[in-house]
Scaffold this motif. Structure first.
Motif, PDB file in Angstrom:
ATOM      1  N   GLY A 318       0.797  -1.210   0.000  1.00  0.00           N
ATOM      2  CA  GLY A 318       0.000   0.000   0.000  1.00  0.00           C
ATOM      3  C   GLY A 318       0.830   1.262   0.000  1.00  0.00           C
ATOM      4  N   GLY A 319       1.976   1.220   0.704  1.00  0.00           N
ATOM      5  CA  GLY A 319       2.833   2.398   0.743  1.00  0.00           C
ATOM      6  C   GLY A 319       3.354   2.772  -0.620  1.00  0.00           C
ATOM      7  N   HIS A 320       3.911   1.790  -1.342  1.00  0.00           N
ATOM      8  CA  HIS A 320       4.425   2.071  -2.682  1.00  0.00           C
ATOM      9  C   HIS A 320       3.304   2.485  -3.631  1.00  0.00           C
ATOM     10  N   PRO A 359      -4.806   2.930  -7.189  1.00  0.00           N
ATOM     11  CA  PRO A 359      -3.753   1.936  -7.417  1.00  0.00           C
ATOM     12  C   PRO A 359      -4.128   0.559  -6.885  1.00  0.00           C
ATOM     13  N   ILE A 360      -3.392  -0.448  -7.392  1.00  0.00           N
ATOM     14  CA  ILE A 360      -3.614  -1.840  -7.015  1.00  0.00           C
ATOM     15  C   ILE A 360      -2.580  -2.241  -5.972  1.00  0.00           C
ATOM     16  N   GLY A 393       7.299  -1.155  -6.598  1.00  0.00           N
ATOM     17  CA  GLY A 393       7.428  -1.794  -5.303  1.00  0.00           C
ATOM     18  C   GLY A 393       8.458  -2.893  -5.208  1.00  0.00           C
ATOM     19  N   TYR A 394       8.002  -4.095  -4.812  1.00  0.00           N
ATOM     20  CA  TYR A 394       8.890  -5.164  -4.351  1.00  0.00           C
ATOM     21  C   TYR A 394       9.324  -6.128  -5.459  1.00  0.00           C
ATOM     22  N   PHE A 395       8.725  -6.046  -6.639  1.00  0.00           N
ATOM     23  CA  PHE A 395       9.060  -7.007  -7.688  1.00  0.00           C
ATOM     24  C   PHE A 395      10.570  -6.986  -7.947  1.00  0.00           C
ATOM     25  N   GLY A 396      11.158  -8.171  -8.020  1.00  0.00           N
ATOM     26  CA  GLY A 396      12.607  -8.309  -8.116  1.00  0.00           C
ATOM     27  C   GLY A 396      13.221  -8.741  -6.806  1.00  0.00           C
ATOM     28  N   ARG A 451      15.003   2.782 -10.010  1.00  0.00           N
ATOM     29  CA  ARG A 451      15.118   2.525  -8.581  1.00  0.00           C
ATOM     30  C   ARG A 451      14.154   3.399  -7.784  1.00  0.00           C
ATOM     31  N   ASN A 452      13.977   4.650  -8.211  1.00  0.00           N
ATOM     32  CA  ASN A 452      13.156   5.603  -7.471  1.00  0.00           C
ATOM     33  C   ASN A 452      11.895   5.949  -8.254  1.00  0.00           C
ATOM     34  N   VAL A 453      10.775   5.969  -7.588  1.00  0.00           N
ATOM     35  CA  VAL A 453       9.512   6.181  -8.285  1.00  0.00           C
ATOM     36  C   VAL A 453       9.423   7.592  -8.859  1.00  0.00           C
ATOM     37  N   GLU A 454      10.042   8.582  -8.178  1.00  0.00           N
ATOM     38  CA  GLU A 454       9.971   9.937  -8.720  1.00  0.00           C
ATOM     39  C   GLU A 454      10.717  10.055 -10.048  1.00  0.00           C
ATOM     40  N   HIS A 455      11.775   9.261 -10.212  1.00  0.00           N
ATOM     41  CA  HIS A 455      12.470   9.254 -11.500  1.00  0.00           C
ATOM     42  C   HIS A 455      11.614   8.594 -12.568  1.00  0.00           C
ATOM     43  N   ALA A 456      10.911   7.543 -12.196  1.00  0.00           N
ATOM     44  CA  ALA A 456      10.043   6.855 -13.157  1.00  0.00           C
ATOM     45  C   ALA A 456       8.902   7.758 -13.610  1.00  0.00           C
ATOM     46  N   THR A 457       8.254   8.446 -12.667  1.00  0.00           N
ATOM     47  CA  THR A 457       7.123   9.296 -13.041  1.00  0.00           C
ATOM     48  C   THR A 457       7.585  10.515 -13.830  1.00  0.00           C
ATOM     49  N   TRP A 458       8.759  11.064 -13.464  1.00  0.00           N
ATOM     50  CA  TRP A 458       9.313  12.187 -14.235  1.00  0.00           C
ATOM     51  C   TRP A 458       9.565  11.772 -15.676  1.00  0.00           C
TER      52      TRP A 458
END
Length: 693
Positions: A318-320, A359-360, A393-396, A451-458
């Motif tokens: 839920g956090g991620h 989100p799921i 999240g945790y995948f990997g 690695r970081n979600v903010e980089h992915a969304t950017w």
């Protein structure tokens, strides 16, 4: 009228001999492992079975156990590419030898020329003239060489992992840094070209060559300065239109171009603003660090641009899920609640405790059945409710938790990538374990992983913005008009009025008699302006709302006593009750030419700094887009019950000023601040022209 079509065909240089030479010679080859000539010779000899390599040394007959010749002319025939790594004192002789022997391209490693001072620059320029006369292209001097992993050419001094991104860099160390970041992201290099002094070939020549290169999917550029800004713009726009994005990292960005700016426009159009305007016009992606460049490039080469802004977020926590959703929405993307039908389809693949509305949160689904990630991905990819998917999240990490899961987790990564490839979906991933085998399986199969979600969304938001513009026509500079002889307030008014810019009725007056004569043709209320003072309103040099003749004489006497101006302007006072005040201007950048500025104007121009810029000249349609992109654009369309103003008239005025400035290259800065835009008209209330010195 602004032209957006090319004025003349552009001649592009054939750089086949630079990137795919049939033979190579190392001039200055050496046995000393501390010298560039040694490193280059070692690399050239590695490929000698497929590309003949010749070693040139004036004093030694053998180098690295291979025969050496004293000069290129002693080879008995021409070579395609000569890599020159001799001291500066011997560079002229080496170049003349290359010309005489029929070399087709030169890579000049040699330093101590154009960067060393006026004498070195004069030598360098003279040699470039000789090379161009002989139709020989030169990379450098003062560079680290060239590489093409698609042709097997290795004429540089560092290793670059093969891949699909070409690097064009003015700094060798920055290129190496970029390549290291690429490796961390699973990216590699198609070509590398070290610009050095750019004495002959410049960044635009090399971008053009990469556009025509099948092995290049994207182009990474580090450039500290541009010799010909418009040439760079043409090449970068061509690359964007060909589907080969240019990502630019730059420093300095011409700070001297704004030094001593004499107008509001000049102070607001900084060097950084200029580069941003050029990048927007050409579809170039501007970044601020090698790390940011690698982050963006991996999504550019791996991910299909989303068709819209709706993003589905599958997460294993839920956090991620919440962090990713917040980050996406802050980046301008939408995490919308699924329909009941899609939520039910997703729920069918997960435990009953899972959250499935978007989100799921798979809520333990990964531990129970790692393949649920692929099944959920399929449901999301198939749905018309989603434009993109961000798995987070945790995948990997499941393989670390349970080694028995490793192979299954890797296979899930491959299965997801296969689904994405088959459907051509927009899909990226963020994981706490970017170095895991499962994350690597995603990368190897074509998924961008962060690695970081903010980089992915950017990165995803940049990709979406990029997808909204598919072509980049550039303005063509018109033929210069007769240069201006005067640039005071009234000469500027007369010139701009003749060009088609409307002003309020006014007259230039120097005496009380001229004032009396002028007001006979004007209507009260009036404005009296002291001329020759840039900040005249701050200094009490603008007297507003003069309602009658008595007030007019009093205003005249007041400014004469306080400021003693040689000349004034008496003007009808525009009715600003329903108007919006704007600033419009153009600053001529020494590298890129005219840069157009629009913004919320008047006395608050420099305080608000609500401005937008574009590479000029621009059309009325482009001017309208600029105006509507201002933060305060709601003022133009009606705010708090006020009527909308005539944006079309304002846009025409901007286009007219931009064309006038483009026709007059002697103008350094030009502005009208303010212009008053009412529901019916747009009219200039002030004008300023400053010639370039």
């Amino acid at each position: 009228m602004t032209s957006l079509a090319p004025a003349l065909p552009v001649t592009r240089r054939d750089l086949t001999a630079l990137f795919a030479p049939s033979s190579i010679a190392i001039v200055g080859a050496s046995n000393d492992p501390a010298k560039y000539g040694n490193w280059l010779a070692v690399r050239a000899l590695r490929d000698a079975d497929t590309r003949p390599a010749y070693l040139i040394n004036k004093t030694r007959s053998t180098i690295l156990g291979h025969p050496a010749r004293p000069a290129l002319t002693d080879l008995g025939g021409p070579v395609d590419l000569a890599v020159i790594a001799v001291p500066a004192a011997g560079f002229d002789e080496a170049v003349e030898d290359a010309i005489t022997s029929g070399v087709k391209a030169i890579v000049a490693i040699t330093a101590g020329l154009g960067e060393s001072g006026a004498d070195g620059l004069a030598r360098q320029n003279a040699l470039v003239a000789r090379l161009r006369e002989a139709d020989i292209a030169m990379l450098g001097p003062n560079c680290l060489g060239v590489l093409d992993n698609t042709t097997g050419l290795d004429a540089t001094v560092n290793e670059f992992r093969p891949g699909s991104v070409s690097i064009i860099s003015q700094s060798g160390n920055v290129a190496i840094d970029l390549a290291e970041h690429f490796s961390e992201q699973g990216l590699g290099v198609a070509r590398f070209a070290s610009l050095g002094n750019c004495a002959d070939l410049d960044v635009a020549d090399l971008i053009d060559s990469c556009v025509d290169h099948e092995g290049t999917e994207a182009i990474a550029v580090y450039c500290e300065g541009f010799k010909d800004g418009r040439k760079f713009a043409r090449a970068a726009a061509r690359a964007a239109d060909a589907g080969k994005p240019v990502v630019l990292l730059s420093v300095g960005r011409g700070a001297a171009s704004t030094r001593g700016a004499a107008s509001h426009t000049g102070s607001l159009v900084t060097s950084n603003v200029v580069l941003e305007a050029v990048c927007e016009a050409t579809g170039t992606e501007l970044v601020s660090s090698p790390f940011e460049m690698a982050n963006l490039l991996q999504v550019l080469v791996r991910t299909r641009p989303p068709a819209g802004s709706r993003v589905a977020v599958p997460a294993d926590g839920g956090g991620h899920a919440s962090l990713a959703s917040d980050s996406l929405e802050e980046a301008g993307l939408r995490v919308e609640e699924f329909s009941a039908d899609l939520a039910e389809r997703v729920a069918g693949e997960l435990p009953p405790t899972a959250a499935v509305s978007n989100p799921i949160d798979v809520a333990g689904g990964g531990e129970q059945d790692i393949t649920c990630f692929a099944r959920v991905a399929q449901r999301l990819i198939e749905s018309p409710e989603t434009d993109a998917v961000l798995m987070t999240g945790y995948f990997g990490g499941y393989g670390d938790y349970d080694p028995a899961v490793v192979s299954g987790e890797i296979q899930v990564g491959r299965d997801i990538a296969a689904l994405v490839a088959e459907s051509d979906a927009s899909f990226i991933a963020q994981t706490m374990f970017p170095d895991s085998a499962a994350a690597q399986a995603l990368r190897d199969s074509g998924i961008a992983v962060y690695r970081n979600v903010e980089h992915a969304t950017w990165a995803l938001s940049r990709l979406l913005v990029r997808a909204e513009v598919t072509s980049h026509p550039l303005p063509v500079l018109p033929e210069p008009a007769a240069p201006l002889a005067e640039t005071g307030y009234w000469p500027a008014r007369r010139a701009l009025t003749a060009a088609g810019i409307p002003f309020v009725p006014a007259a230039e007056v120097a005496t009380i008699g001229e004032l009396e004569n002028a007001v006979a043709d004007l209507q009260f209320p009036l404005v009296l302006k002291v001329l020759g003072d840039e900040h005249k309103s701050d200094n009490g040099g603008v007297i507003l709302n003069i309602t009658d003749h008595t007030a007019l004489v009093a205003a005249w006497d007041d400014v004469q006593a306080r400021l003693a101006p040689p000349v004034c302007s008496i003007e009808e006072m525009a009715d600003l009750s329903g108007a919006v005040e704007l600033i419009i201007g153009v600053r001529r950048d020494p590298t890129f030419g005219p840069i157009v500025l629009v913004g919320i104007g008047g006395v608050y121009t420099e305080l608000l700094k609500d401005t937008r810029c574009a590479l000029g000249p621009i059309t009325a349609d482009q001017a309208r887009e600029l105006l509507q992109s201002l933060r305060g654009s709601a003022l133009l369309t009606g705010f708090r019950g006020k009527p909308a103003v005539n944006i079309a008239a304002a846009a025409e005025l901007v286009a007219t000023l931009s064309n006038y400035a483009a026709e007059h290259p002697e103008i350094g800065e030009i502005e009208c601040n303010p212009i008053a835009v009412t529901p019916t008209i747009a009219v200039a209330l002030d004008a300023r022209i400053i010639l370039d010195h």
